[in-house]
Structure formats: C-alpha cells, structure tokens
Design a protein around this motif. Sequence first.
Motif, mmCIF file in Angstrom:
data_model
loop_
_atom_site.group_PDB
_atom_site.id
_atom_site.type_symbol
_atom_site.label_atom_id
_atom_site.label_comp_id
_atom_site.label_asym_id
_atom_site.label_seq_id
_atom_site.Cartn_x
_atom_site.Cartn_y
_atom_site.Cartn_z
ATOM 1 N N LYS A 156 5.957 -8.296 -12.114
ATOM 2 C CA LYS A 156 4.594 -8.091 -11.610
ATOM 3 C C LYS A 156 4.690 -7.284 -10.318
ATOM 4 O O LYS A 156 5.270 -7.744 -9.327
ATOM 5 N N GLY A 158 2.639 -4.856 -7.414
ATOM 6 C CA GLY A 158 1.341 -4.557 -6.823
ATOM 7 C C GLY A 158 1.126 -3.075 -6.566
ATOM 8 O O GLY A 158 1.802 -2.202 -7.136
ATOM 9 N N VAL A 176 8.326 -10.729 -8.620
ATOM 10 C CA VAL A 176 6.979 -10.435 -8.153
ATOM 11 C C VAL A 176 7.106 -9.543 -6.923
ATOM 12 O O VAL A 176 7.755 -9.915 -5.938
ATOM 13 N N LYS A 178 4.702 -7.440 -4.274
ATOM 14 C CA LYS A 178 3.302 -7.279 -3.873
ATOM 15 C C LYS A 178 3.040 -5.862 -3.372
ATOM 16 O O LYS A 178 3.725 -4.923 -3.784
ATOM 17 N N ASN A 179 2.069 -5.650 -2.521
ATOM 18 C CA ASN A 179 1.595 -4.308 -2.192
ATOM 19 C C ASN A 179 2.425 -3.630 -1.099
ATOM 20 O O ASN A 179 2.942 -4.287 -0.197
ATOM 21 N N THR A 206 10.462 -13.123 -5.097
ATOM 22 C CA THR A 206 9.129 -12.623 -4.749
ATOM 23 C C THR A 206 9.237 -11.805 -3.466
ATOM 24 O O THR A 206 9.808 -12.275 -2.477
ATOM 25 N N GLU A 208 6.983 -10.049 -0.640
ATOM 26 C CA GLU A 208 5.614 -10.020 -0.117
ATOM 27 C C GLU A 208 5.226 -8.615 0.348
ATOM 28 O O GLU A 208 6.018 -7.667 0.277
ATOM 29 N N ASN A 209 3.993 -8.475 0.838
ATOM 30 C CA ASN A 209 3.441 -7.175 1.216
ATOM 31 C C ASN A 209 4.261 -6.480 2.312
ATOM 32 O O ASN A 209 4.793 -7.121 3.219
ATOM 33 N N GLU A 228 6.338 -11.109 4.326
ATOM 34 C CA GLU A 228 5.710 -9.807 4.530
ATOM 35 C C GLU A 228 6.195 -9.134 5.819
ATOM 36 O O GLU A 228 6.618 -9.800 6.765
#
Length: 262
Positions: A156, A158, A176, A178-179, A206, A208-209, A228
Amino acid sequence: MQKSIADSIKKHKQQPNLKFRLKETAEKFTDTLFYTLFDAETPVDENMEKLAATFEDLVDLACWNVKKPCSKVWENYLAKLPQILELLNLDAKAFVEDDPAALSKEEVYLCYPGFYAIAIYRLAHELYETGFPLVPRLMTEYAHRLTGVDINPGAKIGKSFFIDHATGIVIGETAVIKNHVRIYQGVTLGALYVAKNLKNVKRHPTIENNVTIYANATILGGDTVIGENSVIGGNVWLTKSIPANSVVSHTPDIKIKTVTNE
C-alpha cells in the motif's frame, strides 16, 4: 523413440492451467495501459477497445477458478484509471521536485525506471485489490525485469512517491508506505523471516509520511514503523520502530593508510 519421449514428457506435465501465453498477454496489457495513459500519440478511445479485448483474453487465461467473478472486474477497473493517473502525475511531480537531475516531467515519464516501476505497481495494485488472479503479479514482475525494482502489488503506497536510481529495491506484499516518501537504490522493505503460515500476517514495515531512506538500507518486520519526517541513512539495518523526526545512520569503521615513496 521420439514418440516415447514425447509421451513421457506429457505424462509429467502436471499443470493443465499453466499457459505461458498468459504472461505474454499480461505484458501486452501492461504496455498498452502505459501508452494509453501517457503517450501523446496514442488514441485513448481506440486503445480502450484494445484494452477491453486484451482483458477478456486475460480472463480466459487466468480465471480457471469458476468461483472468481473475473468478467465483472473490467468496468470497475476502467473507472479507476483516471484516479490512478492522477496519483501517477503526483509521483512524476515528486520526481521533478526531488531530483535536481530531472529537467521535466517528460524526462521522468520517458527515462526514469523508478517512475515506470511505480506506474506498473499502481496499475497492478487495483487488480490485486479485487482478487484478480496472477495478472497483478505478472505485471509487477514485468516491471521488475525491466527496472530492477521489485514492488509486490499488494503493498500500500500513498501519494507523491519518489524512487531514485531504482535498481535493487524490494518492497514486500504487506508494506505500507504513506505520503511523500523518498527511497534510493538498494533499499529493502522486507520480512524478518519467511514462513508459509505468515500468509495473512503483516510481515513488512510501515513507513510514515515524509520519510527519506537512503541507499542499501534494510528495514524488516511487520511491527516496524518508521516515524514521520525521519531520515534513514545508507546501509542501515533496522528491525525495530523509530519515533518521528529521527535520523538513523550507519558508521562503518573505515581506515585509510597512505603509503609514501621515499
């Protein structure tokens, strides 16, 4: 003799649904999709008809399980293509903004293997989400072969994803991202170990942004979270989470000896 050898080969061919034409058709579908979305000289309306016909071939070749409603997938997938293109345009923008060597979006679309790998991943991911068999993996493996970037279609990812230099990157199925994440060559987002009973378990990290991960860093484990705004330096090996705004570096023991001739 030839007939006996042929009969022996037939006897040992044990996969009646293994048709390599599926692989070739998936690659054709992938190329047609990419050109339809990006090539200025490719007629979109005409190619939609070609894509629909090729997808029907994929249904015939891949959906030998009659319980899979493959024939109903195409219209839903088609409706999502504008949204996928919007995401890919954001990715291309990230390439231009993050790489000083990128002079234009056209250069990104034409020259950057990292962008191509992301594009095929995003196009494959939507089919993966529907449970369409084999084809999403064939699409990302095609991109893997062409670019050296191995992104499982189940990951996944972003918005505004940037991959620089591309070669040797591995992103696992349950990762995962993210953005506004930036990843450099040789990065692995992998599992701590491999076992078949982990099939439905989150095995990959995962991110993070707004995280940057430099070359040859390895981040492992489904419980590992990179907070992040963090920066992961080159050659770092991580199996535990780190908080937001961290800087993680690997310091090798380098010794330089200079010999002088007298």
